[in-house]
Design a protein around this motif. Sequence first.
Motif, short mmCIF file in Angstrom:
data_model
loop_
_atom_site.label_atom_id
_atom_site.label_comp_id
_atom_site.label_asym_id
_atom_site.label_seq_id
_atom_site.Cartn_x
_atom_site.Cartn_y
_atom_site.Cartn_z
N LEU A 50 0.83 -1.20 0.00
CA LEU A 50 0.00 0.00 0.00
C LEU A 50 0.87 1.26 0.00
N ASP A 51 1.94 1.24 0.79
CA ASP A 51 2.84 2.39 0.83
C ASP A 51 3.52 2.62 -0.52
N GLU A 52 3.63 1.56 -1.32
CA GLU A 52 4.29 1.66 -2.62
C GLU A 52 3.31 2.00 -3.74
N ALA B 193 -11.37 6.70 -10.97
CA ALA B 193 -11.06 7.28 -9.67
C ALA B 193 -9.55 7.32 -9.51
N VAL B 194 -9.03 8.50 -9.15
CA VAL B 194 -7.58 8.69 -9.07
C VAL B 194 -7.21 9.02 -7.62
N PRO B 195 -6.40 8.17 -6.95
CA PRO B 195 -5.96 8.50 -5.59
C PRO B 195 -5.04 9.70 -5.60
N LEU B 196 -5.01 10.41 -4.48
CA LEU B 196 -4.28 11.68 -4.40
C LEU B 196 -3.03 11.60 -3.52
N GLY B 197 -2.59 10.38 -3.22
CA GLY B 197 -1.35 10.23 -2.48
C GLY B 197 -1.51 9.90 -1.03
N GLY B 198 -2.57 10.40 -0.39
CA GLY B 198 -2.82 10.07 1.01
C GLY B 198 -3.64 8.79 1.13
N ASP B 199 -3.67 8.25 2.33
CA ASP B 199 -4.44 7.04 2.58
C ASP B 199 -5.93 7.32 2.40
N SER B 200 -6.63 6.47 1.65
CA SER B 200 -8.04 6.71 1.40
C SER B 200 -8.81 5.40 1.32
N GLY B 201 -10.11 5.49 1.63
CA GLY B 201 -11.02 4.36 1.53
C GLY B 201 -12.27 4.76 0.77
#
Length: 390
Positions: free
Chosen positions: A142-144, A247-255
């Motif tokens: 997940l961190d990667e 959907a595009v994640p923005l770098g922070g942890d998300s659910g």
Amino acid sequence: MTVTPHAVHRLDEVDRLAIREGGVSDGLVSLIDTANSAAVERAAARLRPVLGDTVVAGLGRPCETPSLGTEAKGTSRLPGRAEFERWLTAEPRLIAGPGTGANADMELRDADGKLPGERFGNRLEPDSDTFQMDIHRVRRALDEGVTLGVRQFDRWSSALASHLDDVVAVSGADVFTKLFISAGTTSVTGWHSDRQDVIALMLWGSKRFQLGDWDTPEGGPVSRLVLDEVLKPGDCLLFPEGHPHQAVPLGGDSGLLSIALLRHHNWISRNQVPTHLGVAEFPPNEGTYRRLLRSRLPLAAKSVRLTEGTHVRTRIPGGIEVLGTASDGQVAFAAAGGVFAASPDTVALLAAVHASFPVTLGEAASSGERQTAADRGRSLIETGLVAAVP
């Protein structure tokens, strides 16, 4: 049938043949009809603080245009990262391998597709396509920037289960959920469309959600964006089947919770029978289909001390259908994909809870006797038709 006065039990084939059509009091039938109508209205009212007026208004039918829900008030009622972490570590979890991994809880993906489960866990059996998760390897992934997908997370979350019951009641649709946990900056699904209406609900963190014009091909590129929004906790988006999106994640942890709404016509258009609802052929109509919904997702019955002040809620978002009476006067009814029998007073209690949640057991019971109401309520809880609210 020999049953205790307040018992609710499933009927076998012999019992079903003994049901006499009709013979049920008009008052009870009227109560259940009213309960089914009231349950949908109350479910919509409960959903509005979570999903927003625009989304709830569109649940009863496929929407024509994408609608962005308002930011929810009281989003603490939704499960957050901490609850997910507790679930993840509570017991061994299974990760899908290179095959379908249909029996696994989770799968991991990057921008190139699904990743081999053996990278994140230990194979259960020599030929198994599922793996027992190694929590440390999953956290590193997940961190990667790898995204973790959790199937049907609402099965394990009582908070989500109650919300999804409401979604079912309002939409008349079967629901399939998938929780996407992301920490990178790349979409792992890219531009794609789904074959059913979808609600995207942000539980924690934030994610950029984009909807393209209808002519956007699978995989992109998009010719024109019709919506480009950052979803925050409590924000949601309802969009119709076939609408291209990513959907595009923005770098922070998300659910992000994806809620697919499969209606009666979706199964027919797919030429698929919803066998997970306990049927071997297409339900003949939408009414029958509704009464099957959520039948395979009962909350585990917990030992609870019931009093007249215990709050209870329905677990039958698809409604109740009275079938008739058995030879011993028990009322037979269909609900949650099963056929049951109970005393008229117990069925009336079930209808009252179905119509009036949130309600205390004492308010819903026709009799003020504490022990009688508790016995009836306990029997309904044990069969999964009613749940006690923490």
